[in-house]
Scaffold this motif. Structure first.
Motif, PDB file in Angstrom:
ATOM      1  N   ARG A 148       0.838  -1.207   0.000  1.00  0.00           N
ATOM      2  CA  ARG A 148       0.000   0.000   0.000  1.00  0.00           C
ATOM      3  C   ARG A 148       0.874   1.258   0.000  1.00  0.00           C
ATOM      4  O   ARG A 148       0.596   2.224  -0.720  1.00  0.00           O
ATOM      5  N   GLN A 149       1.932   1.249   0.811  1.00  0.00           N
ATOM      6  CA  GLN A 149       2.816   2.416   0.858  1.00  0.00           C
ATOM      7  C   GLN A 149       3.590   2.580  -0.447  1.00  0.00           C
ATOM      8  O   GLN A 149       3.639   3.677  -1.018  1.00  0.00           O
ATOM      9  N   LEU A 150       4.187   1.499  -0.941  1.00  0.00           N
ATOM     10  CA  LEU A 150       5.013   1.583  -2.140  1.00  0.00           C
ATOM     11  C   LEU A 150       4.192   1.986  -3.366  1.00  0.00           C
ATOM     12  O   LEU A 150       4.659   2.757  -4.206  1.00  0.00           O
ATOM     13  N   LEU A 151       2.958   1.487  -3.467  1.00  0.00           N
ATOM     14  CA  LEU A 151       2.147   1.799  -4.637  1.00  0.00           C
ATOM     15  C   LEU A 151       1.521   3.178  -4.547  1.00  0.00           C
ATOM     16  O   LEU A 151       1.078   3.727  -5.565  1.00  0.00           O
ATOM     17  N   SER A 152       1.493   3.757  -3.354  1.00  0.00           N
ATOM     18  CA  SER A 152       1.061   5.150  -3.235  1.00  0.00           C
ATOM     19  C   SER A 152       2.192   6.104  -3.635  1.00  0.00           C
ATOM     20  O   SER A 152       1.945   7.225  -4.070  1.00  0.00           O
ATOM     21  N   GLU A 153       3.438   5.626  -3.515  1.00  0.00           N
ATOM     22  CA  GLU A 153       4.591   6.437  -3.877  1.00  0.00           C
ATOM     23  C   GLU A 153       4.881   6.391  -5.378  1.00  0.00           C
ATOM     24  O   GLU A 153       5.358   7.381  -5.955  1.00  0.00           O
ATOM     25  N   ALA A 154       4.618   5.247  -6.000  1.00  0.00           N
ATOM     26  CA  ALA A 154       4.870   5.083  -7.435  1.00  0.00           C
ATOM     27  C   ALA A 154       3.780   4.170  -7.997  1.00  0.00           C
ATOM     28  O   ALA A 154       3.769   2.971  -7.730  1.00  0.00           O
ATOM     29  N   ARG A 155       2.882   4.771  -8.750  1.00  0.00           N
ATOM     30  CA  ARG A 155       1.743   4.043  -9.302  1.00  0.00           C
ATOM     31  C   ARG A 155       2.226   2.938 -10.248  1.00  0.00           C
ATOM     32  O   ARG A 155       3.098   3.171 -11.107  1.00  0.00           O
ATOM     33  N   PRO A 156       1.693   1.723 -10.135  1.00  0.00           N
ATOM     34  CA  PRO A 156       2.127   0.645 -11.029  1.00  0.00           C
ATOM     35  C   PRO A 156       1.501   0.776 -12.412  1.00  0.00           C
ATOM     36  O   PRO A 156       0.501   1.479 -12.601  1.00  0.00           O
ATOM     37  N   THR A 157       2.093   0.084 -13.381  1.00  0.00           N
ATOM     38  CA  THR A 157       1.512   0.023 -14.721  1.00  0.00           C
ATOM     39  C   THR A 157       0.742  -1.274 -14.925  1.00  0.00           C
ATOM     40  O   THR A 157      -0.249  -1.296 -15.661  1.00  0.00           O
ATOM     41  N   ARG A 158       1.172  -2.337 -14.249  1.00  0.00           N
ATOM     42  CA  ARG A 158       0.497  -3.633 -14.408  1.00  0.00           C
ATOM     43  C   ARG A 158       0.780  -4.520 -13.198  1.00  0.00           C
ATOM     44  O   ARG A 158       1.866  -4.467 -12.611  1.00  0.00           O
ATOM     45  N   LEU A 159      -0.234  -5.318 -12.840  1.00  0.00           N
ATOM     46  CA  LEU A 159      -0.087  -6.302 -11.780  1.00  0.00           C
ATOM     47  C   LEU A 159      -0.580  -7.646 -12.303  1.00  0.00           C
ATOM     48  O   LEU A 159      -1.591  -7.717 -13.023  1.00  0.00           O
ATOM     49  N   VAL A 160       0.109  -8.696 -11.939  1.00  0.00           N
ATOM     50  CA  VAL A 160      -0.320 -10.061 -12.241  1.00  0.00           C
ATOM     51  C   VAL A 160      -0.319 -10.840 -10.931  1.00  0.00           C
ATOM     52  O   VAL A 160       0.704 -10.887 -10.231  1.00  0.00           O
ATOM     53  N   TRP A 161      -1.470 -11.410 -10.595  1.00  0.00           N
ATOM     54  CA  TRP A 161      -1.629 -12.084  -9.298  1.00  0.00           C
ATOM     55  C   TRP A 161      -2.191 -13.470  -9.552  1.00  0.00           C
ATOM     56  O   TRP A 161      -3.296 -13.626 -10.070  1.00  0.00           O
ATOM     57  N   HIS A 162      -1.441 -14.491  -9.172  1.00  0.00           N
ATOM     58  CA  HIS A 162      -1.881 -15.882  -9.273  1.00  0.00           C
ATOM     59  C   HIS A 162      -2.016 -16.441  -7.863  1.00  0.00           C
ATOM     60  O   HIS A 162      -1.063 -16.394  -7.077  1.00  0.00           O
ATOM     61  N   GLU A 163      -3.166 -16.973  -7.563  1.00  0.00           N
ATOM     62  CA  GLU A 163      -3.368 -17.561  -6.233  1.00  0.00           C
ATOM     63  C   GLU A 163      -4.320 -18.734  -6.338  1.00  0.00           C
ATOM     64  O   GLU A 163      -5.434 -18.612  -6.855  1.00  0.00           O
ATOM     65  N   GLY A 164      -3.893 -19.882  -5.846  1.00  0.00           N
ATOM     66  CA  GLY A 164      -4.772 -21.043  -5.876  1.00  0.00           C
ATOM     67  C   GLY A 164      -4.061 -22.316  -5.490  1.00  0.00           C
ATOM     68  O   GLY A 164      -2.829 -22.404  -5.530  1.00  0.00           O
ATOM     69  N   SER A 165      -4.864 -23.298  -5.107  1.00  0.00           N
ATOM     70  CA  SER A 165      -4.378 -24.625  -4.758  1.00  0.00           C
ATOM     71  C   SER A 165      -5.585 -25.555  -4.743  1.00  0.00           C
ATOM     72  O   SER A 165      -6.725 -25.097  -4.709  1.00  0.00           O
ATOM     73  N   PRO A 166      -5.359 -26.872  -4.782  1.00  0.00           N
ATOM     74  CA  PRO A 166      -6.486 -27.794  -4.692  1.00  0.00           C
ATOM     75  C   PRO A 166      -7.321 -27.516  -3.440  1.00  0.00           C
ATOM     76  O   PRO A 166      -6.779 -27.244  -2.369  1.00  0.00           O
ATOM     77  N   PHE A 167      -8.633 -27.586  -3.577  1.00  0.00           N
ATOM     78  CA  PHE A 167      -9.539 -27.208  -2.495  1.00  0.00           C
ATOM     79  C   PHE A 167      -9.429 -28.216  -1.350  1.00  0.00           C
ATOM     80  O   PHE A 167      -9.632 -29.412  -1.528  1.00  0.00           O
ATOM     81  N   ARG A 168      -9.111 -27.711  -0.153  1.00  0.00           N
ATOM     82  CA  ARG A 168      -8.952 -28.569   1.019  1.00  0.00           C
ATOM     83  C   ARG A 168      -9.743 -28.061   2.232  1.00  0.00           C
ATOM     84  O   ARG A 168      -9.607 -28.598   3.321  1.00  0.00           O
ATOM     85  N   TRP A 169     -10.546 -27.011   2.064  1.00  0.00           N
ATOM     86  CA  TRP A 169     -11.248 -26.436   3.202  1.00  0.00           C
ATOM     87  C   TRP A 169     -12.244 -27.448   3.760  1.00  0.00           C
ATOM     88  O   TRP A 169     -13.025 -28.046   3.019  1.00  0.00           O
TER      89      TRP A 169
END
Length: 364
Positions: A148-169
């Motif tokens: 939050r702090q770093l992106l307020s200081e320098a706005r990004p141009t692109r973000l790529v976010w991968h999150e996942g795993s086999p469902f175990r809940w």
């Protein structure tokens, strides 16, 4: 030292009731509350669940856990704070009733499934002079705060976010996967991810969603977000595969990455820590922003308890998440089929028909 090891800096402790005794209560709330009870943050704890057996399972994990015999008893009980950890579809009704009966509320994610409903609950809390917090636990992590702090200081141009795993809940019923239950992949993992993106960058006017649900529940999801300044994001979520990569942020000044926003460091392209000395104070809590999910969970509770005692502001108030709820709801309504390359044209057409409800799943 863990956050829960510290003694509460004020008295008296807060008495609370935990509404909903499913997997999140057993796995996270019970261990955290046990430590906070020992530290004097929490006084008496009562538990309520439509299944008394589930409530008893959680009660035995706490030194002072007692059962509330009915929902009416919860509403009219003496507790100052109610934690809503029930199924998502029940959140709006339960939060409203608890606020109307004079209780401060911490509601698990997703807070609600509709922006207008969320705004009405925020207004109700404000009118009654009560706290209404959303359980966005990742906001209490060191890396989320640093981003939050770093992106307020320098706005990004692109973000790529991968999150996942086999469902175990450890779900208690197949009803968890019902389309109307608010547990779809978009609302489950997606609510955490989109909340942080909105917290860091503001509300994206464009949020498109594609998932692989074909008359059932989604196991994979692709989100594409765009902001007016040209910043864009691609988010891939899965309950089927381990998705490597975590979060990668491109900025004019260089690349930032984080393998796990809750439990890993933010690093620069050189793989050196982006800010080794960074700490984020969490109002009312006994420690700075956490480096593990368990610590973040305790910090969240400490912040809410301190807010109930009037010594700290909420770190994740419900009014802050209403915009992300609206974005998710809009994305869900407009969601399209995430086509798999191995499906034939005929199979894709059938999948689209199933998704639209034109065919019965049983006819496949």
């Amino acid at each position: 030292m863990r956050p829960g090891d510290a003694r509460a800096p004020w008295t008296p402790p807060v008495n609370l009731v935990l509404v909903g005794c499913g997997a999140v209560a057993r796995s996270y709330y019970a261990p955290a509350l046990k430590r906070l009870l020992a530290g004097g943050w929490v006084g008496a704890v009562r538990l309520f669940d439509p299944s008394s057996a589930r409530a008893r399972e959680v009660a035995v994990l706490l030194p002072t856990g007692a059962l509330a015999p009915s929902w009416e008893d919860v509403l009219n009980g003496p507790e100052e704070l109610a934690i809503v950890a029930s199924p998502s579809v029940a959140h709006a009704e339960q939060v409203q009733a608890l606020l109307e009966h004079g209780k401060h509320v911490l509601c698990e994610k997703p807070f609600v499934l509709d922006r207008v409903v969320g705004e009405s609950l925020v207004d109700l809390a404000r009118e009654r002079g009560l706290l209404c917090a959303a359980g966005m636990v990742r906001r209490f992590s060191r890396s989320a705060c640093l981003f939050r702090q770093l992106l307020s200081e320098a706005r990004p141009t692109r973000l790529v976010w991968h999150e996942g795993s086999p469902f175990r809940w450890p779900v208690d019923s197949p009803a968890y996967f019902a389309p109307e239950a608010g547990n779809q992949l978009l609302w489950d993992i997606g609510s955490h991810v989109v909340d942080l993106l909105v917290w860091w960058l503001g509300v994206p006017p464009e949020l498109a969603c594609r998932d692989d649900a074909m008359g059932g529940t989604a196991t994979n999801c692709l989100l594409e977000l765009e902001w007016p300044d040209g910043c864009s994001a691609e988010v891939r979520l899965s309950r089927e595969y381990d998705l490597a990569g975590g979060l990668v942020v491109e900025r004019p000044s260089g690349v930032l990455s984080c393998r796990d926003v809750t439990e890993a460091d933010v690093v620069r392209g050189s793989q050196k820590s982006a800010a080794p000395s960074f700490e984020q104070r969490i109002p009312g809590a006994a420690a700075s922003a956490g480096r593990t999910f368990a610590d973040c969970f305790e910090l969240q509770l400490q912040n809410v308890l301190a807010s109930v005692r009037g010594v700290a502001p909420l770190w994740a108030p419900a009014e802050d998440v209403v915009e992300s709820v609206g974005a998710l709801a809009t994305a869900e309504v407009g969601s399209r089929l995430l086509e798999s390359p191995w499906l034939s044209r005929r199979e894709v057409e059938r999948a689209r028909a199933l998704r639209a409800g034109a065919l019965e799943v049983a006819s496949c």
